[in-house]
Design a protein around this motif. Structure first.
Motif, mmCIF file in Angstrom:
data_model
loop_
_atom_site.group_PDB
_atom_site.id
_atom_site.type_symbol
_atom_site.label_atom_id
_atom_site.label_comp_id
_atom_site.label_asym_id
_atom_site.label_seq_id
_atom_site.Cartn_x
_atom_site.Cartn_y
_atom_site.Cartn_z
ATOM 1 N N GLU A 35 26.252 38.110 42.818
ATOM 2 C CA GLU A 35 25.002 38.318 43.447
ATOM 3 C C GLU A 35 24.438 40.001 43.513
ATOM 4 O O GLU A 35 23.486 40.266 43.703
ATOM 5 C CB GLU A 35 24.901 37.835 44.723
ATOM 6 N N GLU A 36 25.550 40.800 43.521
ATOM 7 C CA GLU A 36 25.255 42.147 43.703
ATOM 8 C C GLU A 36 25.088 42.856 42.393
ATOM 9 O O GLU A 36 25.064 44.074 42.475
ATOM 10 C CB GLU A 36 26.593 42.944 44.464
ATOM 11 N N CYS A 37 25.292 42.190 41.483
ATOM 12 C CA CYS A 37 24.669 42.914 39.985
ATOM 13 C C CYS A 37 23.590 42.633 39.685
ATOM 14 O O CYS A 37 22.951 41.659 39.946
ATOM 15 C CB CYS A 37 25.864 42.245 39.087
ATOM 16 N N GLY A 38 22.882 43.900 39.005
ATOM 17 C CA GLY A 38 21.522 43.777 38.822
ATOM 18 C C GLY A 38 21.704 43.355 37.281
ATOM 19 O O GLY A 38 22.556 43.098 36.739
ATOM 20 N N GLY A 39 20.185 43.496 36.634
ATOM 21 C CA GLY A 39 20.094 42.924 35.335
ATOM 22 C C GLY A 39 20.879 43.782 34.060
ATOM 23 O O GLY A 39 21.068 43.608 32.991
ATOM 24 N N ARG A 40 20.888 45.024 34.686
ATOM 25 C CA ARG A 40 21.537 46.058 33.612
ATOM 26 C C ARG A 40 23.211 45.810 33.647
ATOM 27 O O ARG A 40 23.944 46.408 32.514
ATOM 28 C CB ARG A 40 21.401 47.331 33.985
ATOM 29 N N MET A 41 23.670 45.204 34.501
ATOM 30 C CA MET A 41 25.182 45.216 34.678
ATOM 31 C C MET A 41 25.594 44.022 33.716
ATOM 32 O O MET A 41 25.034 42.955 33.853
ATOM 33 C CB MET A 41 25.711 44.727 36.004
ATOM 34 N N ASP A 42 27.115 44.066 33.084
ATOM 35 C CA ASP A 42 27.146 43.237 31.891
ATOM 36 C C ASP A 42 28.425 42.350 32.807
ATOM 37 O O ASP A 42 29.643 42.720 33.062
ATOM 38 C CB ASP A 42 28.141 43.920 30.921
ATOM 39 N N TRP A 43 28.000 40.987 33.122
ATOM 40 C CA TRP A 43 29.048 40.426 33.915
ATOM 41 C C TRP A 43 30.149 39.787 33.331
ATOM 42 O O TRP A 43 31.122 39.578 33.979
ATOM 43 C CB TRP A 43 28.245 38.893 34.466
ATOM 44 N N LEU A 44 30.134 39.961 32.166
ATOM 45 C CA LEU A 44 31.290 39.704 31.420
ATOM 46 C C LEU A 44 32.481 40.654 31.579
ATOM 47 O O LEU A 44 33.580 40.470 31.738
ATOM 48 C CB LEU A 44 31.185 39.416 29.778
ATOM 49 N N PHE A 45 32.173 41.959 31.702
ATOM 50 C CA PHE A 45 32.787 43.090 31.770
ATOM 51 C C PHE A 45 33.461 43.085 33.177
ATOM 52 O O PHE A 45 34.601 43.311 33.428
ATOM 53 C CB PHE A 45 31.851 44.388 31.542
ATOM 54 N N VAL A 46 32.603 42.742 34.089
ATOM 55 C CA VAL A 46 32.732 42.723 35.628
ATOM 56 C C VAL A 46 33.891 41.669 35.790
ATOM 57 O O VAL A 46 34.888 41.489 36.404
ATOM 58 C CB VAL A 46 31.569 42.466 36.516
ATOM 59 N N SER A 47 33.667 40.406 35.124
ATOM 60 C CA SER A 47 34.700 39.275 35.432
ATOM 61 C C SER A 47 35.968 39.694 34.563
ATOM 62 O O SER A 47 37.106 39.383 35.311
ATOM 63 C CB SER A 47 34.167 37.941 34.459
ATOM 64 N N LYS A 48 36.091 40.597 33.714
ATOM 65 C CA LYS A 48 37.288 40.986 33.332
ATOM 66 C C LYS A 48 38.080 41.973 34.449
ATOM 67 O O LYS A 48 39.220 41.854 34.623
ATOM 68 C CB LYS A 48 37.215 41.878 31.799
ATOM 69 N N LEU A 49 37.201 42.678 34.877
ATOM 70 C CA LEU A 49 37.793 43.599 36.158
ATOM 71 C C LEU A 49 38.308 42.607 37.122
ATOM 72 O O LEU A 49 39.190 42.805 37.860
ATOM 73 C CB LEU A 49 36.775 44.631 36.733
ATOM 74 N N ASN A 50 37.620 41.698 37.549
ATOM 75 C CA ASN A 50 38.033 40.665 38.795
ATOM 76 C C ASN A 50 39.245 40.024 38.405
ATOM 77 O O ASN A 50 40.248 39.782 39.261
ATOM 78 C CB ASN A 50 36.842 39.677 38.713
ATOM 79 N N ARG A 51 39.505 39.776 37.106
ATOM 80 C CA ARG A 51 40.954 39.296 37.058
ATOM 81 C C ARG A 51 42.133 40.150 36.882
ATOM 82 O O ARG A 51 43.094 39.714 36.686
ATOM 83 C CB ARG A 51 40.774 38.504 35.347
ATOM 84 N N SER A 52 41.783 41.454 36.962
ATOM 85 C CA SER A 52 42.946 42.459 36.822
ATOM 86 C C SER A 52 43.591 42.585 38.452
ATOM 87 O O SER A 52 42.938 42.466 39.381
ATOM 88 C CB SER A 52 42.357 43.939 36.336
ATOM 89 N N HIS A 53 44.827 43.099 38.475
ATOM 90 C CA HIS A 53 45.602 43.284 39.579
ATOM 91 C C HIS A 53 44.856 44.692 40.277
ATOM 92 O O HIS A 53 45.056 44.647 41.527
ATOM 93 C CB HIS A 53 46.969 43.526 39.426
ATOM 94 N N ASN A 54 44.257 45.708 39.500
ATOM 95 C CA ASN A 54 43.807 46.947 39.770
ATOM 96 C C ASN A 54 42.548 47.055 39.095
ATOM 97 O O ASN A 54 42.792 47.878 38.221
ATOM 98 C CB ASN A 54 44.880 47.918 39.690
ATOM 99 N N PRO A 55 41.499 46.363 39.629
ATOM 100 C CA PRO A 55 40.229 46.611 38.930
ATOM 101 C C PRO A 55 39.534 47.844 38.621
ATOM 102 O O PRO A 55 39.220 48.273 37.518
ATOM 103 C CB PRO A 55 39.240 45.717 39.881
ATOM 104 N N PRO A 56 39.800 48.869 39.722
ATOM 105 C CA PRO A 56 39.374 50.138 39.409
ATOM 106 C C PRO A 56 40.244 50.812 38.126
ATOM 107 O O PRO A 56 39.461 51.513 37.323
ATOM 108 C CB PRO A 56 39.440 50.925 40.668
ATOM 109 N N LEU A 57 41.361 50.763 38.332
ATOM 110 C CA LEU A 57 42.122 51.189 37.122
ATOM 111 C C LEU A 57 41.837 50.913 35.928
ATOM 112 O O LEU A 57 41.899 51.424 34.899
ATOM 113 C CB LEU A 57 43.698 51.201 37.405
ATOM 114 N N MET A 58 41.589 49.530 35.743
ATOM 115 C CA MET A 58 41.100 48.679 34.424
ATOM 116 C C MET A 58 39.752 49.290 33.909
ATOM 117 O O MET A 58 39.764 49.749 33.016
ATOM 118 C CB MET A 58 41.113 47.272 34.865
ATOM 119 N N ALA A 59 39.010 49.490 34.887
ATOM 120 C CA ALA A 59 37.592 50.277 34.626
ATOM 121 C C ALA A 59 37.694 51.555 33.796
ATOM 122 O O ALA A 59 37.253 51.902 32.967
ATOM 123 C CB ALA A 59 36.482 50.064 35.741
#
Length: 380
Positions: free
Chosen positions: A176-200
């Protein structure tokens, strides 16, 4: 087929995917409605006005201690009213409580000052994160091989800021916080990480490394790609160092013995204060005691709230506001971004150039636009 999908997800996004087209610039990475609604829960105010800043709030943290103190002084007054010959029991000298109250005031000020230092350090550290992200967006993203690569790096930087906010609050990024320009698949990959900022950060560096300018092309400056890569690496290291400082603040509470000593003596002081007030002030001791308890407990409640500045409390850092401000800067680095009114300005410049060419017979050099503002040859 499942194995192929897993392999593709594991490799994403080493190369610029074809499914990330260049979108119109009014489509953003953030959902403005979601972030503005989240901001409504924070204390945002104008320091120049008095009335909006005059507020009294009784939170759950201080309600019961405050009620116990008020009830204690009320019972003391009732006891003296029914047994007036026992008034001397509630007429202790105030000297001991004055001395102890002064010492407690000093401890409470130190406690609040330590919490405020943590809050300010967190604010400065978060500013380092956003500043470094904007530096990469302005200095590295525009020099990549293609507009698609630039767009991808900008998206990854915004996802990194969202991941920092969510990770510091112990949450995941929600769709819900992602706009139309954000790639949700990429965000989902970050969510699965133990440290999402470092993965980004890893994905940003991988995208930059894979899309640096080709130095073998004719006219290309040698060493520029290495220079930009090193600069990006330094900025990403700065972001990681700042984020680790944020984690340090979040995961390190105030010293346990300091907090227990302060609260223990504060409660003893407040509960014994009626024995010195009731005999001297009578029923007036109830509001006086209640006001003193409210003051000290409110300061302690404030210290507790700002001690952990990365939450959702009203006095915590409004990180949503900081991320929205960063988006306004990063979105201007989108390839082909046009500022408001740029079409009217270009049309006006074209008219002036046509008028100048009509009078002089020579076109205006492109370098003339880069100098001082051109005076109209037509006097307009």
């Amino acid at each position: 087929m499942l194995l192929v999908i897993i392999v593709i997800m594991a490799e994403y996004p080493k190369n610029v995917p074809a499914r990330l087209p260049l979108l119109p610039q009014d489509i953003k990475w953030l959902s403005t409605e979601y972030y503005q609604e989240a901001l409504s829960g924070f204390n945002l105010y104008e320091p120049l006005y008095w009335l909006p800043t005059i507020s009294y709030r009784v939170g759950d943290f201080m309600f019961w201690p405050w009620m116990v103190c008020t009830i204690a002084s009320t019972l003391g007054c009732c006891y003296v009213a029914y047994f007036p010959h026992h008034t001397e029991y509630f007429d202790m000298p105030l000297d001991a409580h004055v001395v102890m109250g002064s010492a407690l005031s000093f401890l409470v000020v130190m406690r609040t000052d330590a919490s405020m230092n943590r809050w300010w350090e967190a604010r400065c550290t978060w500013q380092t994160i956003t500043s470094s992200a904007c530096n990469i967006a302005a200095c590295t993203a525009p020099i990549l091989r293609s507009p698609e690569a630039t767009e991808l790096v900008l998206m990854q930087l915004m996802a990194m800021l969202m991941a920092c906010k969510a990770h510091l609050r112990g949450e995941k990024i929600v769709q819900e916080e992602c706009g139309g320009r954000m790639d949700w698949l990429f965000v989902s990959k970050l969510n699965r990480s133990h440290n999402p900022p470092l993965m980004a950060l890893k994905e940003v560096l991988s995208t930059v490394r894979s899309n640096l300018p080709d130095e073998t092309a004719a006219g290309a400056r040698k060493g520029m790609s290495i220079s930009h890569y090193d600069e990006t690496s330094e900025q990403l290291q700065e972001i990681n160092h700042a984020f680790q400082n944020c984690l340090k603040i979040r995961d390190t509470p105030m010293v346990y013995t300091y907090v227990t000593t302060l609260r223990s003596f504060l409660i003893v002081w407040l509960l014994t204060l009626p024995f010195a007030l009731v005999g001297k002030f009578g029923w007036l001791a109830v509001p006086v005691h209640s006001l003193l308890a409210f003051l000290f407990l409110s300061i302690e409640q404030m210290a507790v709230e700002i001690e952990q500045p990365f939450g959702n409390d009203a006095n915590d850092l409004p990180m949503e506001s900081y991320i929205m401000d960063a988006e306004k800067t990063i979105v201007e680095q989108i390839p082909g971004y046009r500022f408001d009114g740029s079409e009217e300005l270009e049309e006006r410049l074209a008219q002036l150039e046509a008028a100048y060419y009509k009078r002089s017979g020579t076109p205006i050099s492109p370098f003339a636009r880069m100098g001082s503002p051109m005076k109209s040859p037509m006097g307009v």
